[in-house]
Design a protein around this motif. Structure first.
Motif, short mmCIF file in Angstrom:
data_model
loop_
_atom_site.label_atom_id
_atom_site.label_comp_id
_atom_site.label_asym_id
_atom_site.label_seq_id
_atom_site.Cartn_x
_atom_site.Cartn_y
_atom_site.Cartn_z
N ILE A 24 -5.07 -4.95 -7.53
CA ILE A 24 -4.79 -4.20 -6.99
C ILE A 24 -3.48 -3.96 -6.54
N MET A 25 -2.95 -3.30 -7.52
CA MET A 25 -1.41 -2.65 -7.47
C MET A 25 -1.06 -2.16 -6.22
N ASP A 26 -0.98 -1.67 -5.33
CA ASP A 26 -0.82 -0.77 -4.30
C ASP A 26 0.44 -0.30 -3.47
N GLY A 27 0.46 1.03 -3.44
CA GLY A 27 1.23 1.38 -2.16
C GLY A 27 3.00 1.27 -2.77
N ASN A 28 2.96 1.48 -4.37
CA ASN A 28 4.03 1.85 -4.99
C ASN A 28 4.19 3.11 -4.05
N GLY A 29 3.42 4.53 -3.86
CA GLY A 29 4.10 5.45 -3.47
C GLY A 29 4.41 5.88 -2.11
N ARG A 30 4.11 4.78 -1.78
CA ARG A 30 4.36 3.96 0.29
C ARG A 30 5.43 3.97 0.14
N TRP A 31 5.59 3.22 -0.51
CA TRP A 31 7.11 1.37 -0.53
C TRP A 31 7.80 3.00 -0.69
N PRO A 38 11.98 9.45 -4.66
CA PRO A 38 10.39 9.89 -4.93
C PRO A 38 9.17 8.76 -5.36
N ARG A 39 8.46 8.83 -5.66
CA ARG A 39 7.25 8.01 -5.34
C ARG A 39 7.83 6.92 -6.97
N SER A 40 8.41 8.03 -7.75
CA SER A 40 8.51 7.18 -9.25
C SER A 40 9.09 6.02 -9.02
N GLY A 42 8.70 4.21 -6.63
CA GLY A 42 8.20 3.04 -6.25
C GLY A 42 7.62 2.46 -7.58
N HIS A 43 6.91 3.23 -7.90
CA HIS A 43 6.49 2.79 -9.47
C HIS A 43 7.15 2.02 -11.13
N LYS A 44 8.45 2.13 -10.66
CA LYS A 44 10.09 1.35 -11.20
C LYS A 44 10.06 0.25 -10.87
N TYR A 68 -3.93 -3.94 -12.32
CA TYR A 68 -4.60 -2.36 -12.52
C TYR A 68 -4.00 -1.46 -12.51
N ALA A 69 -3.50 -1.13 -13.65
CA ALA A 69 -1.93 -0.13 -13.94
C ALA A 69 -2.94 1.28 -13.71
N PHE A 70 -3.56 1.28 -14.23
CA PHE A 70 -3.76 3.30 -14.13
C PHE A 70 -5.23 2.88 -13.86
N GLU A 73 -9.55 7.07 -12.47
CA GLU A 73 -8.96 8.52 -11.10
C GLU A 73 -7.88 8.94 -11.05
N ASN A 74 -6.44 8.54 -11.94
CA ASN A 74 -5.50 8.88 -11.45
C ASN A 74 -4.68 9.72 -12.53
N TRP A 75 -6.00 9.74 -13.64
CA TRP A 75 -5.33 10.96 -14.04
C TRP A 75 -5.16 12.69 -12.67
N LYS A 76 -6.20 12.62 -11.96
CA LYS A 76 -6.06 13.67 -11.02
C LYS A 76 -4.73 13.88 -10.45
N ARG A 77 -3.81 12.62 -10.55
CA ARG A 77 -2.32 12.94 -9.95
C ARG A 77 -1.61 14.31 -10.61
N PRO A 78 -0.41 14.84 -10.07
CA PRO A 78 0.62 15.37 -10.61
C PRO A 78 1.10 14.83 -12.15
N ALA A 80 3.54 15.39 -13.65
CA ALA A 80 4.34 14.44 -13.86
C ALA A 80 4.51 13.06 -14.19
N GLU A 81 3.93 12.88 -12.45
CA GLU A 81 3.47 11.23 -11.99
C GLU A 81 2.68 10.64 -13.20
N VAL A 82 1.70 11.17 -13.86
CA VAL A 82 0.81 10.85 -15.14
C VAL A 82 2.21 10.41 -15.93
N TYR A 84 5.09 10.16 -15.88
CA TYR A 84 5.99 8.89 -15.71
C TYR A 84 4.89 7.53 -16.04
N LEU A 85 4.63 7.76 -14.90
CA LEU A 85 3.35 5.87 -15.07
C LEU A 85 2.74 5.88 -16.59
N MET A 86 2.73 6.80 -17.81
CA MET A 86 2.63 6.47 -18.96
C MET A 86 4.03 5.76 -19.80
C1 IPE Z 1 -0.35 2.09 -6.77
O1 IPE Z 1 0.51 2.71 -6.72
C2 IPE Z 1 0.09 2.60 -8.54
C3 IPE Z 1 -0.77 3.25 -8.84
C4 IPE Z 1 -1.98 3.31 -8.76
C5 IPE Z 1 -0.65 3.76 -10.24
P1 IPE Z 1 -0.02 4.25 -4.95
O2 IPE Z 1 0.89 5.48 -6.40
O3 IPE Z 1 -1.49 4.09 -5.69
O4 IPE Z 1 0.72 4.49 -4.32
P2 IPE Z 1 0.09 4.75 -3.09
O5 IPE Z 1 -0.97 4.56 -2.51
O6 IPE Z 1 0.64 6.46 -2.99
O7 IPE Z 1 1.15 4.11 -2.00
#
Ligand code: IPE
Ligand code: IPE
Ligand code: MG
Length: 246
Positions: A24-31, A38-40, A42-44, A68-70, A73-78, A80-82, A84-86
């Motif tokens: 479960i690859m988590d924490g990109n946004g906080r990183w 920008p959160r993007s 972090g995803h990069k 776990y890439a998407f 439930e992740n469709w709930k994100r803004p 623009a972020e969705v 970017y991830l796609m």
């Molecule tokens: C994980 O990082 C990536 C996805 C869910 C696509 P997050 O985007 O959840 O990062 P945090 O949890 O907000 O820091």
């Protein structure tokens, strides 16, 4: 630190590797936020991490890895972020042939496809087809994946099979359920890693992690390095797995 890494290298038991690692690859946004980015960004950075980790797992001889890439439930994100991830996932699939060619990685996507764009669905098929005969690690990209959705999907398919007479309801057992999951034919996840300090499943592989050893790592995903993976495997090997026995 060098001593410690060397110690880990020496200690990994190659005969007791996890067969299937879930991540479960988590924490990109906080990183990214911590760096004023920008959160993007972090995803990069997370996508770069992914390449290194899959390569490491493959080199070690791990047979399956599900990332776990998407989530469903992740469709709930803004939007623009969705988007970017796609796009990032699309790039990953397009480049997978080149970037992971030397690694012999077989790529599959798991999850519900009908909500994905036509372009993405076509690319998934193409990448799966191009990499299907490779002999290295199987990488499942969980993309629009949810553990509950997977079970609903399986239940529908099973009831269709019963309705059409291909399956008798009294013959349904755990193996039947297994064979209707997106991961049909693959071993259960035996090591589950989640980064960024969160300690929950977030709808990831509910069936397959029944007996997985779970490791929660504080580091955010973009900071997770091959040596961290090795450390997780070492910790896995130190666990006493009993599967209900003594
Ligand atoms: C994980 O990082 C990536 C996805 C869910 C696509 P997050 O985007 O959840 O990062 P945090 O949890 O907000 O820091
Ligand atoms: C889980 O992370 C999904 C992926 C890593 C793709 P989330 O960041 O979406 O999970 P929650 O919202 O913290 O549970
Ligand atoms: Mg998160």
């Amino acid at each position: 630190m060098i001593f410690r890494r060397k110690k880990i290298d020496n200690e990994i038991d190659m005969n007791n590797l996890p067969q299937h690692i879930g991540v479960i690859m988590d924490g990109n946004g906080r990183w990214a936020k911590k760096r004023g980015l920008p959160r993007s960004a972090g995803h990069k950075a997370g996508a770069e991490s992914l390449k290194k980790i899959v390569t490491e797992a493959n080199n070690l001889g791990v047979k399956y890895i599900t990332v776990y890439a998407f989530s469903t439930e992740n469709w709930k994100r803004p939007q623009a972020e969705v988007d970017y991830l796609m796009n990032l996932l699309m790039d990953y699939l397009v480049n997978a042939e080149k970037t992971l060619a030397g690694e012999n990685v077989r790529i599959r996507a798991i999850g519900s496809r009908k909500e994905l764009s036509e372009e993405m669905r076509v690319q998934i098929k193409k990448t799966e087809e191009l990499t299907k005969d490779r002999k290295g690690i199987v990488m499942n990209i969980a993309l629009n994946y949810g553990g509950r959705e997977e079970l609903v999907h399986a239940a529908r398919e099973i009831s269709e099979a019963v309705k059409s007479g291909r399956l008798k309801s009294e013959d349904i057992d755990e193996n039947t359920i297994n064979s209707y999951l997106y991961t049909a034919g693959q071993p259960d996840v035996d090591l589950l890693i989640r980064t960024s300090g969160e300690q929950r499943l977030s709808n990831f592989m509910l069936w397959q992690v029944s007996y997985a050893e779970m490791i929660f790592v504080k580091k955010a995903w973009p900071d997770f390095k091959p040596e961290d993976l090795r450390e997780c495997i070492l910790a896995f090997q130190g666990r006493g797995r009993r599967f209900g026995g003594i």
